[in-house]
Design an enzyme around this catalytic site. Structure first.
Site, PDB file in Angstrom:
ATOM      1  CE  LYS A 105      64.759  12.899 -54.848  1.00  0.00           C
ATOM      2  NZ  LYS A 105      64.308  14.227 -55.391  1.00  0.00           N
TER       3      LYS A 105
ATOM      4  CD  GLU B 149      69.329   5.044 -67.926  1.00  0.00           C
ATOM      5  OE1 GLU B 149      70.430   5.656 -68.043  1.00  0.00           O
ATOM      6  OE2 GLU B 149      68.241   5.531 -68.245  1.00  0.00           O
TER       7      GLU B 149
ATOM      8  CB  CYS C 150      69.124   8.264 -70.779  1.00  0.00           C
ATOM      9  SG  CYS C 150      68.438   8.941 -69.255  1.00  0.00           S
TER      10      CYS C 150
ATOM     11  CD  GLU D  84      74.393  11.552 -69.767  1.00  0.00           C
ATOM     12  OE1 GLU D  84      73.535  10.924 -70.403  1.00  0.00           O
ATOM     13  OE2 GLU D  84      74.539  11.458 -68.534  1.00  0.00           O
TER      14      GLU D  84
END
Length: 455
Positions: free
Chosen positions: A149, A225, A260, A359
């Protein structure tokens, strides 16, 4: 790129996802891919890599229009990286052996590696093709079937990969791609009783939800992750501060900070703080932000208006908490109407600030001064994340101490970024578990089976 829709996608329902999972299960159980000799699987994956390379320009333009990554970077990091990843695992698949256990003379103990079955993969929008290949290539190399997906805002290149895989000779049903919303299609994939392993790159809240779905369904293994708030630590004894500043600027501002492992927290020894912030800001200010399809642009667009507004909100919060804007801080109003943001440098950031802890996933660099190595290490580890880090020093002993002391899956020394498929990528703490890249990535996609044979 310009804020306007240029295509539409199917919004998969839970029923659609269940059909895809059933297709993958059927393909796995009848052995159409799993039971092929390793040389045959290798040939298909190499052919897929060939097709990706042959059509790299087409894929890159499609991806840039989808998610706004600057063209030059996308050509290398998306199509180029994906082709290399499929080649790496094509070559690796027949070099992963079982084991013979040390047993008594009248017993033979064998440890065999077998494909897990059906792998569900959910990938993000920032580098869909690169990260998608990190999941797909080792899972397929191991003999599994996959249901993938993509992100709602970056699905097109992975739909192309599914077409290319069929052209390369991958049997029907082995790779299935479902597009749609995470709250519907992603949830259905995570709850599916046909999925044996789920792999995900994305946010922490979604990762937690996927673990809950595993518990509610078949206890499928879930590998996550979940991003980071990576420290980039610069000591005064770094050999080349100008180079460190240039690399540090790109370590946060490439792809508009939508990376990331981005070095989003800059920790600078106080004696060089002002000088280094000036150098980083100078390099950042020189970067041309604009149309990602323009070869003159070094930094492309923010993925969506929602993401842009979130980035700007972090800057507002930081200044309200006492940080100062050394560079940028605002939206760039392009004539195209797209979503662009100035590379932004914030100084005076402390561990209590939200921009230090959370983040951003945008072009926002938070700068904090330190006085001692011990303080630098304490600041580096003062978040819930542990994905990546950087250390700049000419002192070899200090470099080793920092590599050992910083809690992160990857620690760069006198550089930032640039690792390849030969080494793993994975996080600690709330940056997740498991690894992409390297031979270690294949561990997620194998089961171990013991054969205990009386002789």
């Amino acid at each position: 790129m310009d804020g306007a829709a240029f295509t539409t996608l199917e919004r998969a329902t839970a029923q659609d996802v269940n059909r895809a999972c059933a297709s993958a299960r059927e393909a796995f159980e009848d052995g159409r891919w799993r039971d092929l000799p390793p040389a045959a699987r290798k040939k298909v994956l190499h052919r897929l890599a060939d097709i990706i390379e042959e059509r790299a320009l087409e894929l890159t333009v499609l991806g840039v229009r989808d998610n706004g990554t600057e063209f030059g970077m996308a050509l290398k990091a998306e199509a180029g990286s994906a082709a290399g990843t499929f080649r790496y695992y094509a070559e690796a698949l027949d070099k992963v052996y079982g084991e013979v256990a040390p047993t008594s003379p009248d017993v033979l103990g064998l440890v065999q590696r077998e494909p897990v079955g059906v792998v569900g993969a959910i990938v993000p929008w920032n580098f869909p093709l690169m990260i998608g290949a990190w999941k797909l290539a080792p899972a397929l190399a191991a003999g599994n079937s996959v249901v993938l997906k993509p992100a709602e805002t970056a699905s097109l290149t992975l739909l192309k990969i599914a077409e290319y895989a069929m052209e390369a000779g991958l049997p029907d049903g082995v790779l299935n791609v479902v597009t749609g919303e995470g709250a519907v299609a992603g949830e259905a994939l995570a709850l599916s009783m046909d999925v044996d392993v789920l792999v995900f790159t994305g946010s922490g809240p979604v990762g937690r939800r996927l673990l809950e779905y595993s518990a509610r369904s078949n206890l499928k293994r879930v590998y996550l992750e979940l991003g980071g708030k990576s420290p980039n630590i610069v000591f005064a004894d770094a050999e080349n501060l100008e180079k460190a500043a240039q690399v540090s600027a790109m370590g946060i501002f490439r792809n508009s900070g939508q990376v990331c492992v981005a070095g989003s927290r800059l920790l600078v020894e106080r004696s060089i703080h002002d000088e280094f912030v000036e150098a980083v800001s100078r390099h950042a200010e020189a970067l041309k932000v604009g149309d990602p399809l323009s070869l003159d642009s070094q930094i492309g667009a923010i993925n969506s208006d929602r993401q842009l507004q979130g980035n700007l909100g972090f800057v507002t919060d930081a200044t309200a908490q006492g940080a100062e804007i050394a560079l940028g801080g605002g939206r760039i109003l392009e004539s195209t109407g797209g979503y662009y943001m100035e590379p932004t440098v914030l100084t005076g950031v402390s561990p209590e600030h939200r921009v230090f802890q959370e983040e951003v996933f945008g072009p926002v660099l938070a700068v904090t001064a330190f006085d001692t190595e011990e303080e630098a290490l304490r600041l580096a580890n003062a978040t819930d994340y542990g994905l990546a880090a950087g250390v700049w020093t000419s002192n070899l002993s200090r470099a080793h101490r920092m590599v050992r002391g910083v809690r992160a899956g990857v620690v760069h020394v006198n550089t930032y970024g640039g690792s390849d498929n030969t080494v793993p990528l994975g996080g600690v703490k709330q940056s997740g578990n498991g690894h992409d890249k390297s031979l270690h990535a294949m561990d997620k996609y194998f089961d171990l089976k013991t054969a205990w044979i009386q002789l």
